[in-house]
Scaffold this motif. Structure first.
Motif, mmCIF file in Angstrom:
data_model
loop_
_atom_site.group_PDB
_atom_site.id
_atom_site.type_symbol
_atom_site.label_atom_id
_atom_site.label_comp_id
_atom_site.label_asym_id
_atom_site.label_seq_id
_atom_site.Cartn_x
_atom_site.Cartn_y
_atom_site.Cartn_z
ATOM 1 N N UNK A 166 -70.340 -9.342 82.132
ATOM 2 C CA UNK A 166 -70.930 -9.880 81.413
ATOM 3 C C UNK A 166 -70.656 -8.653 79.879
ATOM 4 N N UNK A 167 -71.161 -7.322 79.961
ATOM 5 C CA UNK A 167 -70.742 -6.830 79.411
ATOM 6 C C UNK A 167 -69.022 -6.030 79.435
ATOM 7 N N UNK A 168 -68.474 -6.375 79.644
ATOM 8 C CA UNK A 168 -67.355 -5.592 79.800
ATOM 9 C C UNK A 168 -66.212 -6.902 78.897
ATOM 10 N N UNK A 169 -66.687 -8.155 78.984
ATOM 11 C CA UNK A 169 -66.363 -9.395 78.917
ATOM 12 C C UNK A 169 -67.011 -9.469 77.223
ATOM 13 N N UNK A 170 -68.310 -8.739 76.555
ATOM 14 C CA UNK A 170 -68.134 -8.923 74.984
ATOM 15 C C UNK A 170 -67.586 -7.065 74.361
ATOM 16 N N UNK A 171 -67.108 -6.390 75.183
ATOM 17 C CA UNK A 171 -66.268 -5.280 74.630
ATOM 18 C C UNK A 171 -65.812 -5.586 74.211
ATOM 19 N N UNK A 172 -65.393 -5.031 72.732
ATOM 20 C CA UNK A 172 -63.968 -5.438 71.936
ATOM 21 C C UNK A 172 -62.841 -3.760 72.373
ATOM 22 N N UNK A 173 -61.911 -4.766 72.556
ATOM 23 C CA UNK A 173 -60.142 -4.148 72.637
ATOM 24 C C UNK A 173 -59.924 -4.456 73.752
ATOM 25 N N UNK A 174 -58.895 -3.877 73.917
ATOM 26 C CA UNK A 174 -58.104 -3.809 75.497
ATOM 27 C C UNK A 174 -59.172 -2.868 76.227
ATOM 28 N N UNK A 175 -59.348 -3.613 78.008
ATOM 29 C CA UNK A 175 -60.325 -2.346 78.446
ATOM 30 C C UNK A 175 -60.103 -2.616 80.054
ATOM 31 N N UNK A 176 -60.352 -1.801 80.626
ATOM 32 C CA UNK A 176 -60.680 -1.263 82.091
ATOM 33 C C UNK A 176 -61.744 -1.033 82.696
ATOM 34 N N UNK A 177 -62.142 -1.846 83.908
ATOM 35 C CA UNK A 177 -63.305 -1.308 84.744
ATOM 36 C C UNK A 177 -63.090 -0.770 85.273
ATOM 37 N N UNK A 178 -63.924 0.617 85.134
ATOM 38 C CA UNK A 178 -63.990 1.644 86.672
ATOM 39 C C UNK A 178 -65.252 1.847 87.311
ATOM 40 N N UNK A 179 -65.374 1.342 88.585
ATOM 41 C CA UNK A 179 -65.685 0.751 89.325
ATOM 42 C C UNK A 179 -65.346 2.849 90.634
ATOM 43 N N UNK A 180 -67.101 2.343 91.137
ATOM 44 C CA UNK A 180 -67.249 3.936 92.078
ATOM 45 C C UNK A 180 -65.597 3.503 93.635
ATOM 46 N N UNK A 181 -65.145 4.420 94.160
ATOM 47 C CA UNK A 181 -64.174 4.570 94.713
ATOM 48 C C UNK A 181 -65.341 3.885 96.295
ATOM 49 N N UNK A 182 -65.932 3.392 95.944
ATOM 50 C CA UNK A 182 -66.089 3.249 97.779
ATOM 51 C C UNK A 182 -65.913 1.211 97.785
ATOM 52 N N UNK A 216 -63.614 9.671 93.414
ATOM 53 C CA UNK A 216 -65.362 10.160 93.834
ATOM 54 C C UNK A 216 -64.436 11.100 95.001
ATOM 55 N N UNK A 217 -64.227 13.036 94.670
ATOM 56 C CA UNK A 217 -64.018 13.407 95.945
ATOM 57 C C UNK A 217 -63.513 12.998 97.353
ATOM 58 N N UNK A 218 -63.135 11.763 97.357
ATOM 59 C CA UNK A 218 -62.623 11.243 98.186
ATOM 60 C C UNK A 218 -61.175 12.321 98.483
ATOM 61 N N UNK A 219 -60.486 12.141 100.107
ATOM 62 C CA UNK A 219 -59.740 13.417 100.364
ATOM 63 C C UNK A 219 -57.774 12.299 100.139
#
Length: 282
Positions: free
Chosen positions: A187-203, A226-229
């Motif tokens: 919901x937040x991402x869809x309201x945000x203005x401009x081109x966007x990418x959603x970044x989430x934790x590696x898990x 996230x410190x992944x090897x």
């Protein structure tokens, strides 16, 4: 003469069993020809077999990546963004816009709130010749319910101001993803203005439901290293190859994670962005 007539009659009379056998062969041949023609038609228009809902969205008619162009994001401090230049058109400036609940640029929204901004670069400095990608650490969805709506409106107003200032793209960084906050994140991402990418934790790679939901909403995704090897990343690129290739999944790296670029290069997956300076000697 009578003997000849009887002989001639026997010659003209064809056995009924033979007729039935010939008819059966002809019917079988016709059915085979019809089936062959039908299969040939389907093979000729094979792309039509993949209509319907695509797991990657895009109108549900193909498997094209949501993001087709790779990003090479070089980290730049906010104070240095106005002077950033590059000869490589594929290289973008990666800069923090908002972190730990504070803007890294002077904005009208903060001016109205009476916040001290004299030491911050102006948001207008984001409008440079090179492509600029801003990192925005969303905190509102994790805020106390009493102030959540206020913080949400504040963050959305900042995003609108940054988009209008010449920012090319915003990476919305979410530090925690679980089944309870899926709806709030989208919901937040869809309201945000401009081109966007959603970044989430590696898990989040292990959560197929999250990726399916993002695809249905046409939202490109990135994951934090996230410190992944290197070994783990190599393994996961194989395990989740669909996300990395079809989805063109971006990797957001800290400066000391630069060795992970070797894995991306080996797999022809140069789609990354740094969130901090690369440390010398690492």
């Amino acid at each position: 003469m009578s003997i000849y007539k009887r002989y001639n009659t026997r010659r003209k009379k064809v056995p009924r069993g033979l007729i039935l056998c010939i008819l059966a062969v002809l019917v079988a041949f016709a059915l085979t020809a019809m089936l062959g023609h039908h299969l040939a038609q389907k093979a000729a228009g094979g792309e039509a077999l993949y209509t319907g809902t695509s797991p990657l969205g895009n109108g549900g008619t193909n498997l094209a990546p949501l993001s087709e162009k790779s990003i090479l994001g070089q980290y730049v401090e906010p104070k240095d963004i106005a002077n950033f230049t590059t000869d490589n058109t594929d290289v973008c400036a990666s800069v923090w816009l908002y972190k730990d609940g504070k803007s890294t640029f002077a904005t009208e929204a903060d001016e109205l709130l009476g916040k001290e901004q004299t030491k911050l670069p102006d948001a207008a400095s984001l409008d440079i010749k090179a492509k600029t990608i801003g990192l925005f650490e969303v905190s509102s969805i994790y805020a106390d319910e009493k102030v959540k709506s206020i913080v949400t409106e504040y963050e959305l107003s900042l995003l609108k101001e940054f988009a209008n200032a010449g920012l090319d793209e915003t990476v919305l960084v979410f530090n925690e993803v679980n089944e309870e906050n899926f709806d709030e994140i989208f919901a937040f991402a869809e309201k945000a203005n401009g081109a966007k990418v959603v970044c989430v934790p590696y898990s989040t790679l292990e959560n197929s439901a999250f990726f399916s939901e993002a695809a249905s909403k046409q939202l490109p995704l990135a994951i934090k290293a996230d410190t992944v090897t290197k070994e783990k990343l190599e393994e996961d690129i194989n395990t989740y190859s669909f996300y990395f290739t079809r989805y063109n999944l971006r990797l957001v790296l800290e400066g000391n994670d630069k060795d992970l670029l070797d894995v991306l290069a080996q797999n022809t997956l140069l789609n990354y962005q740094f969130a901090s300076p690369i440390k010398e000697g690492k």
